[in-house]
Design an enzyme around this catalytic site. Structure first.
Site, PDB file in Angstrom:
ATOM      1  N   LYS A  62       0.836  -1.195   0.000  1.00 52.36           N
ATOM      2  CA  LYS A  62       0.000   0.000   0.000  1.00 52.36           C
ATOM      3  C   LYS A  62       0.874   1.248   0.000  1.00 52.36           C
ATOM      4  O   LYS A  62       1.844   1.341   0.762  1.00 52.36           O
ATOM      5  CB  LYS A  62      -0.913  -0.019   1.227  1.00 52.36           C
ATOM      6  CG  LYS A  62      -1.883   1.153   1.316  1.00 52.36           C
ATOM      7  CD  LYS A  62      -2.766   1.011   2.553  1.00 52.36           C
ATOM      8  CE  LYS A  62      -3.777   2.139   2.659  1.00 52.36           C
ATOM      9  NZ  LYS A  62      -4.673   1.961   3.823  1.00 52.36           N
ATOM     10  N   SER A 131      -9.393   2.117   2.790  1.00 59.11           N
ATOM     11  CA  SER A 131      -8.454   2.885   2.002  1.00 59.11           C
ATOM     12  C   SER A 131      -7.435   2.020   1.267  1.00 59.11           C
ATOM     13  O   SER A 131      -6.713   2.504   0.393  1.00 59.11           O
ATOM     14  CB  SER A 131      -7.729   3.873   2.923  1.00 59.11           C
ATOM     15  OG  SER A 131      -6.998   3.172   3.927  1.00 59.11           O
ATOM     16  N   SER A 155     -10.201  -0.194   6.980  1.00 63.25           N
ATOM     17  CA  SER A 155      -9.544  -0.135   5.674  1.00 63.25           C
ATOM     18  C   SER A 155      -8.831  -1.400   5.210  1.00 63.25           C
ATOM     19  O   SER A 155      -8.245  -1.420   4.134  1.00 63.25           O
ATOM     20  CB  SER A 155      -8.552   1.028   5.642  1.00 63.25           C
ATOM     21  OG  SER A 155      -9.234   2.251   5.761  1.00 63.25           O
TER      22      SER A 155
END
Length: 414
Positions: A62, A131, A155
């Site tokens: 990420k 996210s 997330s």
């Protein structure tokens, strides 16, 4: 999806070379990326390492997690082209275990709410969640066997549910956040995406070297407490259908299932989660807020503008409520092995709604610090639905064993 466990078994048996395993992920990214848009950067030159338990395993990171050989842009124009000097601690843990970092996956700006370009791999008209949008979509689309994300509200678990992947948000601070862009230091948790619980266990074993992740098998007749979190507002029919299917499969496979009511202090903790999150975000993002206010993505900027008046007293009061809730939560696990609840309010929202979905069924467990595992249950209208298995703080192996039990139960019932 690509199974990390299957790759490891084939590599160990000499049926597949680590280089061939990495090449498989490169090819899958080339084939699906134009439709899914999970990556902000794909390192096409990435090769397998020669040794380590995770050799031959391609991992997506990420893009709020620092990488020394690829930019870390945090989904924000403010950090366009930003190149960290060092790898984050979790990236080094992967590299030392022999994993190959194959690319950086999309993140909402600073892991907040503004959607990314990533599309749901099951239906491009829907969000992959946030996210950790790219990490969930890359695993759900069968591009890579393992990806890292982070969870401050929901997330990791929510996008995993939307993309049909397994995922774990481990116990708070089991994985270090050194080198991860901070949003809320009391909440931010690094998590893993894989195709099923066994893959998550093997990924954590490789990363941490913790022997408790070695030899995990499906739990036998677990005691499951069902928590519907009515205080978190109503669910869509798809989420309830998924939970009922999971309960039915678990009971048929020998689990004892009971409805559990959460203590009042725990319900109150759900309410105050945003106070802790937003108060800390104002400090973690103070430089960006003061120096680059207008460049902050609109939904995050609006949220920060609205919460600028939070006081230290409100924050301290919220922290006291959270501490009391954690004590009462520990007592809850004297009567059950794991809790079972929704992973998300329903299926993934339509992309045109400009929402990554609500974390309202996840945020309590992030605040409590308990390990949570998403288990894909079924598809409704072509979109995945998941449930989350939650264990006592520190009992990550128990959460994974119960999730594995539920995966097997669902496979037999389906």
């Amino acid at each position: 999806m690509i199974s990390l466990a299957d790759l490891q078994r084939r590599i160990e048996a000499g049926e597949l070379s680590p280089d061939a395993a990495i090449a498989q992920s490169h090819a899958a990214i080339e084939a699906r990326e134009k439709d899914v848009r999970a990556f902000v950067r794909h390192d096409k030159s990435a090769k397998a390492q020669a040794s380590g338990p995770l050799r031959g395993i391609a991992v997506g990171i990420k893009d709020i997690i620092d990488t020394a050989d690829m930019p870390t842009e945090m989904g924000s124009e403010i950090y366009r082209g930003w190149q960290p000097r060092a790898d984050a601690a979790v990236v080094m843990m992967l590299k030392r275990a022999g994993a190959t970092i194959i690319g950086k996956t999309t993140t909402t700006a600073f892991a907040s709410r503004d959607p990314t370009p990533t599309l749901n791999p099951h239906n491009p008209g829907h969000t992959p969640g946030g996210s950790s949008s790219g990490s969930a979509a890359a695993v759900g689309a069968g591009m890579i066997p393992l990806a890292l994300g982070t969870q401050t509200g929901g997330s990791v678990i929510r996008p995993a549910a939307y993309c049909g992947a397994a995922a774990i948000k481990p116990s708070f601070r089991m994985l270090p956040t050194v080198g991860v862009k901070c949003y809320s230091w009391a909440l931010d948790t690094v998590g893993l995406f894989g195709s099923r619980a066994e893959d998550l266990a093997r990924g954590l074993l490789g990363m941490t070297g913790r022997t408790e992740f070695s030899g995990i098998v499906a739990a036998k007749s677990p005691r499951i407490g069902v928590v519907r979190q009515e205080f978190a507002d109503a669910v869509e029919p798809a989420a309830e259908e998924g939970l009922l299917a999971a309960i039915k499969a678990a009971e048929k496979a020998g689990a004892s299932v009971q409805i559990v009511d959460l203590p009042e202090a725990v319900k109150e903790a759900w309410r105050i989660h945003p106070i802790i999150q937003d108060f800390e975000a104002h400090r973690a993002l103070a430089w960006e807020f003061d120096q680059h206010h207008d460049e902050i993505a609109p939904l995050l900027r609006g949220s920060l503008d609205e919460t600028v008046g939070l006081t230290p007293k409100e924050y301290d009061d919220a922290r006291r409520i959270a501490r009391r809730a954690r004590r009462e939560m520990a007592e809850l696990f004297e009567g059950v092995d794991v809790l079972l609840t929704y992973s998300a309010p329903g299926t993934a929202p339509a992309k045109e709604l400009a929402s990554t979905g609500s974390p309202r069924y996840n945020r309590l467990w992030t605040l409590m610090g308990n390990p949570c595992v998403n288990v894909p249950v079924m598809k409704v209208g072509g979109l995945p639905v998941g449930v989350q298995v939650i264990a006592r703080f520190g009992n990550d192996p128990g959460a994974l064993a119960a999730a594995w039990f539920l995966e097997n139960a669902l496979a037999k019932s389906g």
